[in-house]
Design an enzyme around this catalytic site. Sequence first.
Site, PDB file in Angstrom:
ATOM      1  N   HIS A   1       0.730  -1.235   0.289  1.00  0.00           N
ATOM      2  CA  HIS A   1       0.019  -0.096  -0.133  1.00  0.00           C
ATOM      3  C   HIS A   1       0.715   1.315  -0.091  1.00  0.00           C
ATOM      4  O   HIS A   1       0.721   2.326  -0.762  1.00  0.00           O
ATOM      5  CB  HIS A   1      -1.034  -0.044   1.154  1.00  0.00           C
ATOM      6  N   GLU A   2       1.673   1.336   0.921  1.00  0.00           N
ATOM      7  CA  GLU A   2       2.732   2.355   0.945  1.00  0.00           C
ATOM      8  C   GLU A   2       3.502   2.653  -0.159  1.00  0.00           C
ATOM      9  O   GLU A   2       3.899   3.835  -0.588  1.00  0.00           O
ATOM     10  CB  GLU A   2       3.483   2.538   2.357  1.00  0.00           C
TER      11      GLU A   2
ATOM     12  N   HIS B   1       1.828   4.497  -2.782  1.00  0.00           N
ATOM     13  CA  HIS B   1       1.698   5.967  -2.659  1.00  0.00           C
ATOM     14  C   HIS B   1       3.041   6.460  -3.322  1.00  0.00           C
ATOM     15  O   HIS B   1       3.093   7.509  -3.767  1.00  0.00           O
ATOM     16  CB  HIS B   1       1.667   6.517  -1.531  1.00  0.00           C
TER      17      HIS B   1
ATOM     18  N   HIS C   1       3.340   6.716  -6.906  1.00  0.00           N
ATOM     19  CA  HIS C   1       2.577   7.705  -7.485  1.00  0.00           C
ATOM     20  C   HIS C   1       3.367   9.012  -7.455  1.00  0.00           C
ATOM     21  O   HIS C   1       3.285  10.000  -8.313  1.00  0.00           O
ATOM     22  CB  HIS C   1       1.282   7.857  -6.421  1.00  0.00           C
TER      23      HIS C   1
END
Length: 704
Positions: free
Chosen positions: A493-494, A497, A500
């Site tokens: 998940h991190e 980020h 991105h």
Amino acid sequence: MASPFLTQDFHVRWSTLDPIHIQADIGQALQAAEAAINRVSEQDRGKMNFDSVVLGLDEATRPLNESWGLVTHLDSLCNSPSLREAHHAMLPQVSSFFAKIPLNDHLWDLLETYSKTQEARDLPPVKKRALDETMESFRQAGADLPPDKKKRLEELESELSQTTQKYSENVLDSTNAWELIITDPARLQGLPQSAIDAARADAAAKGLGTPEEPQYRFTLKAPSMIPVMEYAEDENLRRTVWEGTTNIGRSEKWDNTQLVWKILRLRHEKAQLLGKKDFADLVLQQRMAKNGATALAFIENLHAKIASAFQRETIQLQEYKADHAAQTPDLLQPWEVAFWSERQRKTEYDFDEEELRPYFPLNQVLKGMFDLAEKVFDLRITQRPTIFVPVGQPSTASTRSTQEGPVEVWHPEVKFYEVHNEKNVHIGSFYADWHPRDSKRGGAWMNYLHMGAPPYGERDRRLHLGLICGNMTPPVDGKAALLTHDEVCTVFHEFGHLLHQLCGNVEIPSLNGVSVYWDFVELPSQIMENFCWERESLDLFARHHETGEAIPAKLFKKVIAAKNYRSASDIMRQLSFGKLDLELHIRHATTEGADLDQLSRQIVGDYLMPLKTENPSMARRFGHLFSSPVGYAAGYYSYKWAEVLDADAFTRFQKEGVLNNKVGRDFREKILSKGNSEDPAKLFRDFMGRDPEPMALLVRAGLG
């Protein structure tokens, strides 16, 4: 080193960042930023252009943002009394400075004047969006207000910064203040050996126990707490830990109750000062939802769709416990829910989460994740040698991105990586810090220290510098750190980020990377979690730490069969957080003096499993909502909103190939690289060829 917080070194020289320099350095950065702002606002109106106005404004505050970013970063990872004192001393000044920018009449006049020029009307789409977003953010921050209201807004921003900082410190301090020392090994019955070993090692690190007579230390940090709640057969042990968690931000010395009400009141006053009904309507103007009513309707509609499944799961768990404890069905205690849920899962699916842990050594997970990034997104991630140098000690580490040699880190466990694209262009680097420490705040997060951007005009490529942090299961006795599957999902998940941010390729820094609408920002992070459930991607990193074998087919089948176990309950938990958040900010921001626990139960009663003993309100330790002036306040719904997007978007990978490079490149080019350069709804349509399918989330959860 003179003024270490002001250096522009790409590789941060952490050993020079002594808190004694913070006040002088940040004071100097504030003066420089104010002078730069004045130069922008006082420029010749006859010669102004996009670069001198919009980019000029961004550039004026960049050095201050980067310097202050180092302070707040250290506050999260290396908290100490001296750092806290220096942070407190400068926080009001920094908050006031940023609050004043949109209230600067000359600056606002410059923006308005430029927006009416022919050049502004003829700007290409990305530059036009940058101008529009800048002007809208100025309006939302009070640019149109009369002088008396502007003054009050400045005061509110300063108060909010200080109050939310105190809230955050209370959560950290009350978490760290609690420990439980066990001397009788019999009380650990049922706990996985990994949890027992970690507790023994933690106690030994504190000088407790001996090899012959070990002691066991438990804390409220997730890797320590969760195994107790899920596996400990000693009910009193589970109850003690539960009581500890309920006192985070609630015990007398660190009670956040009044701070919650104060933060809500300040936010509400700010919203009304800016002409909005409430704080939700204020912050959601520049979100996909647009207003609080839409966000609340989204939460309530999802609630209605899963309410019956949630009730069914609750009754099934009550009946399961009754059958196995030879009792009549009854409400559970809060410290029983995770324990009996785990037992029920094992009974129904012959699956225990701990069976997976040996297949997830952290280093192998990271290597596989990076391999996936290369296969799917055409990114090459390489580790650089690192060195930890204590503050004040001399260092010969590299400082420039092109320089050889080790890179300094803020703790011996921290790693450093470089990221190159398919053309071998270095686009950015990042730090990774994965294990808990007393000086480190809880949870997991991604952030950036330098906002990168592609070449523009005479400007060379500016490299991204990011970081990912977590509080994952630490290594014990020199052995590999073995993660749970949930922790693996968090790592991915991190990393989503981070991708991105690192893939952001927008020439306007304010529109680049993760600077997107907050109900869209979770799409890249949550889509990465999907790779933790697919056989093809799991085989890249899920390898037994001793034998190197992949997850056996039989175990994988059990994992998939159990994937949607109590999925309605999991979704409902997240919806309860979103509902509490929105209701507090929309309907109860001025209900100061009300019983916070009673009000919380009233708001989310239909979203919670009925229990014999009620849980105190989550609001006192809900850092997402109350640890910063805005954060996820009135925006926690974003997780589920973006989960609808990611559940739908990942169907392209499932249909065209989980590791399909074409789909991955499409996602990188149409979502990751675009930042906030276009409307997020359009970005989604560009990738999927259509609007999102609202039922995608429920279908994936086995509820649709």
